[in-house]
Motif scaffolding. Structure first.
Motif, mmCIF file in Angstrom:
data_model
loop_
_atom_site.group_PDB
_atom_site.id
_atom_site.type_symbol
_atom_site.label_atom_id
_atom_site.label_comp_id
_atom_site.label_asym_id
_atom_site.label_seq_id
_atom_site.Cartn_x
_atom_site.Cartn_y
_atom_site.Cartn_z
ATOM 1 N N ALA A 65 1.119 -1.184 -0.111
ATOM 2 C CA ALA A 65 0.063 -0.203 -0.118
ATOM 3 C C ALA A 65 0.797 0.995 0.026
ATOM 4 O O ALA A 65 1.827 1.432 0.736
ATOM 5 C CB ALA A 65 -1.236 0.169 1.417
ATOM 6 N N PRO A 66 0.844 1.966 -1.073
ATOM 7 C CA PRO A 66 1.176 3.401 -0.877
ATOM 8 C C PRO A 66 1.257 4.428 0.160
ATOM 9 O O PRO A 66 0.224 4.726 0.354
ATOM 10 C CB PRO A 66 1.120 3.641 -2.453
ATOM 11 N N ARG A 70 -2.305 5.004 4.120
ATOM 12 C CA ARG A 70 -2.202 3.643 3.531
ATOM 13 C C ARG A 70 -2.140 1.708 3.861
ATOM 14 O O ARG A 70 -3.553 1.819 3.824
ATOM 15 C CB ARG A 70 -2.174 3.413 1.293
ATOM 16 N N TRP A 128 -2.436 -1.738 -7.259
ATOM 17 C CA TRP A 128 -2.908 -0.993 -6.412
ATOM 18 C C TRP A 128 -4.416 -0.455 -6.882
ATOM 19 O O TRP A 128 -5.176 -0.435 -5.692
ATOM 20 C CB TRP A 128 -2.276 -0.545 -6.032
ATOM 21 N N ALA A 181 -8.058 9.282 -5.760
ATOM 22 C CA ALA A 181 -6.452 9.449 -5.959
ATOM 23 C C ALA A 181 -6.327 8.907 -7.139
ATOM 24 O O ALA A 181 -5.382 9.622 -7.898
ATOM 25 C CB ALA A 181 -5.729 9.193 -4.817
ATOM 26 N N LEU A 182 -6.825 7.796 -7.638
ATOM 27 C CA LEU A 182 -6.481 7.222 -8.708
ATOM 28 C C LEU A 182 -6.684 7.694 -10.684
ATOM 29 O O LEU A 182 -6.293 8.177 -10.880
ATOM 30 C CB LEU A 182 -6.554 5.569 -8.808
ATOM 31 N N CYS A 186 -2.645 10.985 -12.396
ATOM 32 C CA CYS A 186 -1.781 10.623 -13.870
ATOM 33 C C CYS A 186 -2.324 9.440 -14.810
ATOM 34 O O CYS A 186 -2.866 8.813 -14.245
ATOM 35 C CB CYS A 186 -0.377 10.976 -13.428
ATOM 36 N N GLU A 188 -0.732 6.895 -15.877
ATOM 37 C CA GLU A 188 -0.966 5.755 -15.651
ATOM 38 C C GLU A 188 -2.460 4.954 -14.190
ATOM 39 O O GLU A 188 -2.316 4.741 -15.160
ATOM 40 C CB GLU A 188 0.332 5.766 -14.637
ATOM 41 N N GLN A 189 -2.156 6.556 -13.942
ATOM 42 C CA GLN A 189 -3.427 5.740 -12.446
ATOM 43 C C GLN A 189 -4.159 5.872 -12.871
ATOM 44 O O GLN A 189 -4.846 4.807 -12.847
ATOM 45 C CB GLN A 189 -3.116 7.019 -11.268
ATOM 46 N N MET A 192 -4.235 2.447 -15.011
ATOM 47 C CA MET A 192 -4.548 1.359 -14.038
ATOM 48 C C MET A 192 -5.964 1.339 -13.383
ATOM 49 O O MET A 192 -6.599 0.045 -13.422
ATOM 50 C CB MET A 192 -3.640 1.783 -13.012
#
Lengths: 314, 111, 273
Positions: A65-66, A70, A128, A181-182, A186, A188-189, A192
């Motif tokens: 978890a980042p 988290r 994630w 948040a994702l 950005c 990539e997020q 994902m």
């Protein structure tokens, strides 16, 4: 405890059904029809063991978890899943006690594959975003099925569910926070996140079970409705999920991998592409992508720790 | 079948010193000490706790179906409550006095 | 529940900062690593109720780590999350005891974790931590004192929890006793640096940030002897060992742990998670 004295079996049954219809709660020591006990054991043991198995896919993301926040959030969530398993297994164990069975037998049923767990927990987690999606949409779906049973005629189950649903609100928000948040992050997020939705969508539809037993050959929804354990059918629950979540998914600029998905304004019904119900049967038959891995992990952990239980069985 | 690892315990807690104990859920444990160290974190992770009881279920006396019949009673016991003496309010008013009702009397604690 | 905000450091010289930073890394990395090792047990404990109960302790430890990283961040002007995730093994100051694997195998595969080792390691660690927090509550540094007072509140439970498990297993079956003896031996080979205060140990104690290691070790010994009195074994504590985490000399287990813990956080360096 003694059965209701001086009544014939059919009188007991009638008085039991009347209690249910009057909104009275049945408690573990009360007289109950065998079918009621059987239906409850089947439903609640599956619910409980699904929580225990459901801890595993998310647990995979605990170390990764980042961020400290988290890490703490997901630890607390996995702990709650185990806690829900605990509450539900206790309810099941009390129902099984007159049959001479206990938790060791439940674990044995799981290991011998007589006891099944929810389809979603047979799936692989890739990123994630999957950890976030599980909190947001899998727990979202779980909230819908569980709130539907808050008024269950069996008191111990209803009380456990009340506690569980309250904690699920935290789970859903934990998931939403990861997703948000994702979604606001950005490229990539965002990719994902979209990828997670694309992969999980069929599993989410399957979560509510088949519309009727004609679809897969078995469904316990009839008996649970008869005994006022739940009120809505599988399809009604799925419709409710779609109504609540499709707009939210779209609001974040995300897409759903079903070009036939639409809300019919006249019938007030969501039209959607049926998931592959044959695959569903395979998955809950422990032939999903991660079914055997997760079962093996449970078996190994249980066996590996057997000495602890034996040591303290004074 | 292993039995004795799974002794049943019922868990009760008090939210604050001036509150009574309330029942939560039950847990299984091999013995009293382990039951005690697991109780709070299983059921009271999010609420304040000022005291905890962990009770072996076998030590709780419960009522049988038949015994539960003894819990019923007629609704003719107004004389046990202020409800049976409600006419006093009017009476005291005639004497230009207020009724010392529950609200009034419980309020004396703050005087 | 107590709030976790604490006072800020004031008027530190550059050398003071270096001393405090080294001490804070010891405290923070200890809790960070052992919280991680404990969280690998999630879902796999010998008993479901115990799984839930011990998960709270893992969270508490991570919470304490976050408070220490927060203070470290004040000194460095850096983000606590970055300090937790982006520091390599050579910059870590945790004890070897906190970084070692729980047993054979990977947590994502089918690991063979050892509950006896988990219990013994946690008893040693938490008793050491309890003693250290008592010392930190007397620290000349106000922010350290504040944080120690908060963390100490949760140590009553941590210690009771692991002490209960330790004493019970030490007094149970022959099989369990043998496993506990093996775990004690393993822990004895990994815990010598627990009370080591690192490369600035003399300065750290001279400044009164924490009591000298020898004093804390004595208190620890007394506490542990009380626990061992309730078993058939005699407490012993090693003088030395090969690696010393407080000096940044670690085992391979740490490298592996750190990679895992920062896998996502470091995957897109500019991302907010």
């Amino acid at each position: 405890m003694k059965a209701v004295t001086g009544m014939t079996e059919s009188e007991k049954y009638e008085s039991f059904m009347k209690r249910i219809e009057d909104g009275d709660k049945i408690e573990m020591d009360d007289w109950m029809p065998d079918e009621y006990r059987t239906v409850l054991i089947k439903l609640i043991s599956m619910h409980g063991i699904s929580e225990i198995m459901g801890a595993l896919p998310e647990k995979e993301w605990v170390p990764k978890a980042p961020g400290l926040g988290r890490k703490l959030g997901i630890m607390a969530k996995v702990q709650d899943e185990m806690g829900h398993g605990q509450l539900l297994l206790r309810v099941t164990e009390d129902l099984m006690k007159p049959l001479g069975r206990n938790r060791a037998d439940i674990m044995d049923d799981l290991f011998e594959e007589r006891l099944k767990f929810h389809n979603v927990f047979h799936m692989r987690t890739h990123t994630w975003a999957d950890a976030g999606l599980i909190g947001w949409l899998v727990d979202g779906a779980a909230i819908i099925t569980q709130t539907n049973m808050l008024g269950a005629s069996y008191g111990p189950y209803a009380r456990a569910l009340k506690r569980i649903c309250a904690e699920e609100v935290f789970h859903a928000q934990h998931g939403e926070s990861i997703i948000m948040a994702l979604a606001e992050g950005c490229t990539e997020q965002r990719e994902m996140l979209q990828d997670a939705i694309d992969r999980w969508w069929p599993s989410l539809l399957m979560f509510f079970g088949p519309e009727s037993k004609d679809t897969t050959g078995s469904s316990k929804q009839d008996a649970t409705i008869k005994y006022q354990i739940r009120t809505k059918t599988n399809e009604e629950l799925r419709q409710s999920f779609l109504s609540k979540y499709v707009p939210r998914i779209h609001s974040l600029g995300l897409t759903i991998p079903d070009d036939t998905l639409r809300f019919d304004q006249e019938t007030k019904i969501w039209e959607y592409r049926q998931p592959d119900w044959k695959k569903f049967k395979q998955i809950i038959g422990n032939e999903g992508p991660k079914s055997q891995d997760r079962l093996n992990l449970r078996r190994a952990a249980y066996k590996n720790n057997a000495w602890v239980r034996e040591a303290l069985e004074a | 079948m292993s039995g004795t690892f799974y002794n049943e315990y019922e868990v009760f807690s008090k939210r604050a010193p001036d509150k009574g104990f309330i029942h939560h859920f039950s847990l299984t444990a091999p013995n009293d000490e382990i039951a005690k160290v697991m109780a709070q974190e299983n059921f009271l992770r999010r609420e304040p706790v000022s005291d905890l009881w962990v009770v072996r279920r076998e030590n709780i006396l419960t009522l049988s179906d038949g015994e539960k019949q003894t819990l019923q009673r007629l609704d003719n016991k107004d004389y046990r409550n202020t409800k049976g003496y409600g006419y006093l309010r009017k009476k005291w008013r005639m004497y230009e006095q207020n009724l010392l009702d529950e609200k009034e009397i419980m309020g004396w604690a703050k005087e | 529940m107590e709030k976790t905000e604490s006072g800020k450091f004031e008027g530190l010289t550059e050398t003071d900062q270096a001393y405090l930073a080294d001490l804070l890394k010891q405290l923070a990395d200890d809790d960070y690593l052992l919280s991680f090792r404990s969280s690998e047990w999630l879902g796999l404990a010998p008993h479901i109720e115990e799984d839930v109960a011990s998960a709270s302790i893992s969270q508490d430890m991570m919470g304490h780590a976050a408070m220490y990283y927060g203070l470290l961040g004040d000194i460095y002007g850096r983000d606590a999350d970055d300090l937790a995730h982006f520091r390599g093994p050579a910059d870590r100051r945790n004890s070897i005891l906190t970084e070692k694997r729980n047993g054979e195998g990977e947590y994502l595969d089918v690991p063979k974790y050892d509950w006896a080792y988990h219990v013994v390691r946690n008893l040693y660690y938490n008793m050491h931590k309890k003693v250290k927090l008592v010392a930190l509550k007397q620290s000349s540094s106000t922010p350290l004192r504040d944080v120690a007072a908060k963390a100490a509140m949760e140590l009553y439970y941590h210690e009771l929890h692991w002490r209960t498990w330790f004493i019970q297993l030490m007094n149970s079956s022959d099989d369990a006793k043998a496993r506990m003896a093996a775990a004690l031996e393993k822990v004895n080979g990994e815990c010598a640096d627990l009370f080591h205060l690192g490369k600035y140990s003399e300065d750290i104690t001279r400044k009164g940030y924490i009591a000298p290691a020898s004093e804390m070790k004595d208190s620890f010994r007394k506490e542990m002897e009380k626990v061992f009195d309730q078993t058939d074994s005699v407490f012993s504590f090693p003088d030395d060992q090969k690696e010393n985490g407080r000096l940044g000399r670690h085992t391979e287990d740490l490298e592996h742990a750190l990679e895992l813990m920062s896998e996502v956080y470091g995957s897109v360096p500019y991302a907010k998670w």
